[in-house]
Design a protein around this motif. Structure first.
Motif, mmCIF file in Angstrom:
data_model
loop_
_atom_site.group_PDB
_atom_site.id
_atom_site.type_symbol
_atom_site.label_atom_id
_atom_site.label_comp_id
_atom_site.label_asym_id
_atom_site.label_seq_id
_atom_site.Cartn_x
_atom_site.Cartn_y
_atom_site.Cartn_z
ATOM 1 N N LEU A 3 0.821 -1.208 0.000
ATOM 2 C CA LEU A 3 0.000 0.000 0.000
ATOM 3 C C LEU A 3 0.853 1.254 0.000
ATOM 4 N N ARG A 4 1.978 1.222 0.678
ATOM 5 C CA ARG A 4 2.852 2.395 0.732
ATOM 6 C C ARG A 4 3.646 2.567 -0.557
ATOM 7 N N THR A 5 3.772 1.508 -1.336
ATOM 8 C CA THR A 5 4.330 1.641 -2.679
ATOM 9 C C THR A 5 3.297 2.279 -3.609
ATOM 10 N N LEU A 6 2.042 1.901 -3.430
ATOM 11 C CA LEU A 6 0.968 2.444 -4.260
ATOM 12 C C LEU A 6 0.707 3.915 -3.939
ATOM 13 N N ILE A 7 0.693 4.251 -2.639
ATOM 14 C CA ILE A 7 0.400 5.614 -2.182
ATOM 15 C C ILE A 7 1.498 6.011 -1.207
ATOM 16 N N ALA A 8 2.432 6.812 -1.674
ATOM 17 C CA ALA A 8 3.657 7.070 -0.903
ATOM 18 C C ALA A 8 3.423 7.882 0.360
ATOM 19 N N ASP A 9 2.359 8.697 0.407
ATOM 20 C CA ASP A 9 2.200 9.605 1.546
ATOM 21 C C ASP A 9 1.238 9.083 2.614
ATOM 22 N N LEU A 10 1.017 7.770 2.657
ATOM 23 C CA LEU A 10 0.182 7.220 3.729
ATOM 24 C C LEU A 10 0.875 7.420 5.073
ATOM 25 N N PRO A 11 0.121 7.649 6.135
ATOM 26 C CA PRO A 11 0.735 7.791 7.462
ATOM 27 C C PRO A 11 1.530 6.544 7.821
ATOM 28 N N ALA A 12 2.752 6.747 8.274
ATOM 29 C CA ALA A 12 3.641 5.618 8.534
ATOM 30 C C ALA A 12 3.158 4.736 9.666
ATOM 31 N N ASP A 13 2.411 5.298 10.600
ATOM 32 C CA ASP A 13 2.039 4.546 11.795
ATOM 33 C C ASP A 13 0.640 3.940 11.730
ATOM 34 N N GLU A 14 -0.068 4.107 10.607
ATOM 35 C CA GLU A 14 -1.436 3.613 10.517
ATOM 36 C C GLU A 14 -1.537 2.317 9.727
ATOM 37 N N LEU A 15 -2.365 1.414 10.216
ATOM 38 C CA LEU A 15 -2.713 0.228 9.447
ATOM 39 C C LEU A 15 -3.764 0.623 8.413
ATOM 40 N N VAL A 16 -3.483 0.320 7.158
ATOM 41 C CA VAL A 16 -4.347 0.724 6.051
ATOM 42 C C VAL A 16 -4.845 -0.521 5.339
ATOM 43 N N ALA A 17 -6.061 -0.472 4.817
ATOM 44 C CA ALA A 17 -6.622 -1.621 4.115
ATOM 45 C C ALA A 17 -7.329 -1.173 2.847
ATOM 46 N N VAL A 18 -7.286 -2.034 1.834
ATOM 47 C CA VAL A 18 -8.046 -1.804 0.603
ATOM 48 C C VAL A 18 -9.472 -2.300 0.833
ATOM 49 N N SER A 19 -10.435 -1.462 0.502
ATOM 50 C CA SER A 19 -11.846 -1.825 0.628
ATOM 51 C C SER A 19 -12.467 -1.704 -0.754
ATOM 52 N N ALA A 20 -12.469 -2.827 -1.476
ATOM 53 C CA ALA A 20 -12.935 -2.809 -2.863
ATOM 54 C C ALA A 20 -14.000 -3.866 -3.141
ATOM 55 N N THR A 21 -13.821 -5.072 -2.608
ATOM 56 C CA THR A 21 -14.692 -6.195 -2.946
ATOM 57 C C THR A 21 -16.114 -5.988 -2.430
ATOM 58 N N GLU A 22 -17.081 -6.271 -3.307
ATOM 59 C CA GLU A 22 -18.491 -6.177 -2.937
ATOM 60 C C GLU A 22 -19.173 -7.517 -3.180
ATOM 61 N N HIS A 56 -21.023 5.960 -0.005
ATOM 62 C CA HIS A 56 -22.261 5.286 0.395
ATOM 63 C C HIS A 56 -22.231 3.872 -0.191
ATOM 64 N N GLY A 57 -22.429 2.862 0.642
ATOM 65 C CA GLY A 57 -22.461 1.493 0.142
ATOM 66 C C GLY A 57 -21.809 0.518 1.098
ATOM 67 N N THR A 58 -21.699 -0.742 0.652
ATOM 68 C CA THR A 58 -21.159 -1.798 1.501
ATOM 69 C C THR A 58 -20.087 -2.587 0.767
ATOM 70 N N LYS A 59 -18.973 -2.802 1.438
ATOM 71 C CA LYS A 59 -17.905 -3.665 0.949
ATOM 72 C C LYS A 59 -17.973 -4.973 1.725
ATOM 73 N N SER A 60 -17.978 -6.085 1.010
ATOM 74 C CA SER A 60 -18.270 -7.377 1.642
ATOM 75 C C SER A 60 -17.059 -8.057 2.263
ATOM 76 N N PHE A 61 -15.848 -7.672 1.859
ATOM 77 C CA PHE A 61 -14.665 -8.377 2.370
ATOM 78 C C PHE A 61 -13.483 -7.419 2.354
ATOM 79 N N THR A 62 -13.135 -6.921 3.541
ATOM 80 C CA THR A 62 -12.016 -6.000 3.678
ATOM 81 C C THR A 62 -10.989 -6.602 4.633
ATOM 82 N N THR A 63 -9.785 -6.842 4.133
ATOM 83 C CA THR A 63 -8.710 -7.396 4.949
ATOM 84 C C THR A 63 -8.347 -6.436 6.079
ATOM 85 N N LEU A 64 -8.026 -6.998 7.212
ATOM 86 C CA LEU A 64 -7.670 -6.326 8.474
ATOM 87 C C LEU A 64 -8.884 -5.964 9.321
#
Length: 310
Positions: free
Chosen positions: A64-83, A106-114
């Motif tokens: 994720l930090r390769t994809l988005i370089a300016d993510l906070p270093a101390d936060e756990l981040v997750a991709v929320s895409a699958t529905e 607005h909406g629901t993601k059915s499977f988000t890692t973490l």
């Protein structure tokens, strides 16, 4: 900064067990200070993990930090895409609305890692159809603990059960829009970037096991060569056919190494061996999609004569 190859050979194996995602993340953050490149942090984080699931955590976060370089270093981040209908661009029904300069999801993601452990979410959402009838997707960042976000943990899956997963429902949740196309610039490249970093972290973990179990030097040497192979992939060009083809070769190399390692597990710590037998399917996750990308990569390079020969 340290050389990650030397680090894997000389760093002491931390014997303190990791019981939670929070503990694994704390160890990962400590080692991250010693390396400049996310892939090296993933490798070293995998080495510091006491199980494959926590090695996955290191690889996933650094992807994720390769994809988005300016993510906070101390936060756990997750991709929320699958529905409910999957993660294909046409299946995304979560919507993105702008009101007076404010974007909301607005909406629901059915499977988000973490699951509930994630502090920030990279959400893929739709702002409607483009003139050609395609789903117009965007990537936004949402505070997982903010108003309008409800996280419901799912039952643990059979492998790497320490890593939680959840459904996430967004109701007028404030979002920060990211530049670019949600699919082409975020969701599609992340799949390849994630494969690279998780593989790198898994190899780091295997070197930890090999050293802790006193496996032959020749095994450590081949594992280290595999690490060097993964580090050599052109991570900045995840859509490149050459990257997909080389990544396919790297996974073939891993498969060969795992066959070689099979008889050596008898000499590993019984708890480590049991976890490995449970968690090994993690390395085959998304294998079908990865195979499709590999086939498409070869096809994109085929000449007319190659096509005629098929």
């Amino acid at each position: 900064m340290d050389s990650v190859l030397d680090y894997l050979l000389t760093e002491a194996v931390d014997p303190v067990p990791l019981d939670t995602v929070a503990e694994a993340w704390s160890r990962h953050r400590a080692v991250a200070q010693r390396f400049a490149e996310p892939v090296d942090v993933a490798i070293a984080g995998g080495f510091g993990a006491d199980r494959l699931g926590f090695a996955f955590l290191s690889g996933y976060q650094e992807a994720l930090r390769t994809l988005i370089a300016d993510l906070p270093a101390d936060e756990l981040v997750a991709v929320s895409a699958t529905e409910a209908g999957g993660a294909h661009p046409s299946a995304i029904r979560t919507t993105l609305i702008e009101t007076d300069g404010r974007w909301s999801v607005h909406g629901t993601k059915s499977f988000t890692t973490l699951g509930i452990m994630a502090q920030r979410l990279l959400v893929i959402a739709s702002s409607g159809e483009s003139p050609d009838g395609r789903n117009r997707l965007h990537a936004v960042l949402v505070d997982a603990g903010g108003p309008g976000v409800r996280v419901t943990n799912l039952p643990a899956i059979p492998f790497a059960p320490e890593i939680p997963h959840a459904t996430v429902t967004f109701t007028d949740a404030t979002a920060r829009m990211l530049p670019g196309d949600g699919y082409l610039d975020y969701l599609k490249p992340f799949r390849t970037i994630e494969d690279i970093h998780v593989l790198a972290a898994a190899l780091g973990w295997l070197i930890r096991v090999s050293r802790d179990s006193a496996w032959p030097r020749s095994v450590v040497q081949r594992l280290l060569a595999a690490v060097a192979t993964v580090r050599g992939l052109d991570i900045d060009r995840p859509s490149s056919p050459g990257v997909h083809i080389a990544l396919g070769g790297a996974f073939e190399l891993l498969d060969q190494l795992l066959v070689e390692l099979d008889p050596l597990w008898a000499g590993a710590d019984p708890v480590v061996k049991q976890r490995w037998e449970r968690d090994r399917p993690l390395l085959a996750t998304a294998g079908r999609v990865r195979a499709q990308r590999l086939t498409a990569a070869w096809r994109s390079l085929a000449t007319d004569s190659d096509a005629a020969a098929e």
